[in-house]
Design an enzyme around this catalytic site. Structure first.
Site, mmCIF file in Angstrom:
data_model
loop_
_atom_site.group_PDB
_atom_site.id
_atom_site.type_symbol
_atom_site.label_atom_id
_atom_site.label_comp_id
_atom_site.label_asym_id
_atom_site.label_seq_id
_atom_site.Cartn_x
_atom_site.Cartn_y
_atom_site.Cartn_z
ATOM 1 C CB CYS A 1 -0.935 0.002 1.199
ATOM 2 S SG CYS A 1 -1.990 -1.450 1.232
ATOM 3 C CG ASN B 1 -6.792 -1.099 1.262
ATOM 4 O OD1 ASN B 1 -6.070 -0.747 0.331
ATOM 5 N ND2 ASN B 1 -6.313 -1.535 2.416
ATOM 6 C CG HIS C 1 -3.268 3.162 2.001
ATOM 7 N ND1 HIS C 1 -3.832 2.736 0.809
ATOM 8 C CD2 HIS C 1 -3.294 2.096 2.841
ATOM 9 C CE1 HIS C 1 -4.183 1.466 0.936
ATOM 10 N NE2 HIS C 1 -3.875 1.065 2.151
#
Ligand code: UT7
Length: 321
Positions: free
Chosen positions: A107, A278, A248
């Protein structure tokens, strides 16, 4: 700078998860902020999403693929273990002979890739670089594990960055970090050289993402708070000097807890997790592109990007657009 993004057409809502898992829309929204995510369909992959996002970024920058000096692609869900996804994108764009490679930092991947590209530009080696963040974690999610699969969505974001002489433009702050001791917070145990694929590893579900959700949660809050404070101190910026924080898109609660910890106002924090989930390495460039296209970020804006993920890895960047 030019940006582009792309999310696949297929949408999976929380109600769709209610049909296959012991979960509820209410639980997912309350614990994560996610309402839906986009998932790749047959024939789509990280490379196809990345190619579309890259075409849009090139269009936005007014450049042709042949104008590029380098392609850097951040992903942990490559089309194949080899070659790199960057090479598939290079071929699809027709960016003949342009060097291309992948960066693996989960990520945090886009910030790592941006730092890599910025290094080449600072050295004077390259002037125009395509930086991509793409992931298709739905291909690796265990759809019987309600504690993880509801989080992930697929997508791609890309930015074409260019050398500049203007001190207010470009990357003004970078902080990268890693802690390999936390490798098992999020991992995929089999399919690599440590544990090659066998019928047994497949039967044991070891090719799916394993995640220690609570531990990731605590790590993410701590790192996001640290990066917000560190970036502002290092650049001598106040809240007023920052036009937007792009974190993020990990979890609405994580983002809110971290900003509360350092007294950073949520109205300057871009959140689109409710629509995409996500998307790992894609989440920051996808949000950046969305914010630019909907007019929330214009030329001259100061953006603070903060990322954290598997590895463990983390990264922050202050960028003048
Ligand atoms: O980019 C990094 C990727 N990873 C992450 O973003 C993970 C970060 N962590 C999180 O976002 C949160 O930890 C989760 C959303 C994964 C879990 O939320 P939580 O508030 O930390 O829940 P928990 O793991 O402490 O579990 C609480 C309860 C458990 O039930 P019991 O043991 O209390 O009866 C879980 O089994 O919630 C249960 N649960 C669910 N219930 C309904 C876990 N997942 C679900 C679900 N639906 N999808």
């Amino acid at each position: 700078m030019g940006t582009g993004s792309y999310a696949p057409q297929t949408v999976m809502t929380n109600a769709d998860f209610e049909k296959i898992l012991d979960t509820s829309d209410e639980w997912i929204v309350q614990r994560t902020g996610i309402r839906q995510r986009h998932l790749v369909a047959d024939g789509e992959s990280s490379a196809t999403l990345a190619t579309e996002a890259s075409r849009r970024a090139l269009d936005d920058a007014g450049m042709a693929p042949g104008d590029l000096d380098l392609i850097v692609c951040a992903t942990v869900s490559p089309d194949m273990l080899l070659p790199s996804t960057a090479c598939f994108v290079q071929e699809a764009l027709g960016a003949t002979d342009v060097p291309a490679f992948d960066v693996s930092a989960a990520c945090s991947g886009f910030v790592y890739a941006l730092a890599t590209a910025n290094g080449f530009i600072s050295q004077g080696l390259y002037r125009r670089i395509l930086v991509i963040g793409v992931d298709t974690l739905s291909r690796f999610a265990d759809f019987s594990d309600r504690g993880s699969c509801i989080l992930f969505g697929d997508g791609a974001g890309a930015a074409v960055i260019e050398a500049t002489d203007r001190p207010d433009r470009g990357v003004r702050y970078l902080k990268l970090g890693a802690d390999g001791k936390g490798w098992d917070y999020i991992c995929m145990p089999a399919g690599g050289s440590r544990k090659p694929a066998t019928a047994e590893t497949v039967a044991a579900g070891e090719h799916f993402i394993k995640m220690r959700g609570r531990d990731v949660y605590k790590f993410a809050v701590e790192k996001m708070a640290f990066l917000l404070e560190d970036a502002m101190a290092a650049c001598n910026l106040s809240v007023d000097d920052i036009d937007m924080v792009i974190p993020h898109q990990v979890n609405q609660r994580i983002i809110e807890s971290a900003t509360e910890k350092v007294n950073f106002p949520m109205d300057k924090v871009y959140v689109n997790i409710e629509r995409y989930g996500n998307t790992s390495g894609a989440s920051i460039p996808l949000a950046l592109d969305e914010a630019r296209r909907n007019g929330q970020l214009g030329s001259g804006a100061t953006v603070l990007m903060v990322a954290f993920g598997a590895g463990l890895t983390w990264g922050g960047a202050v960028v003048g657009l």
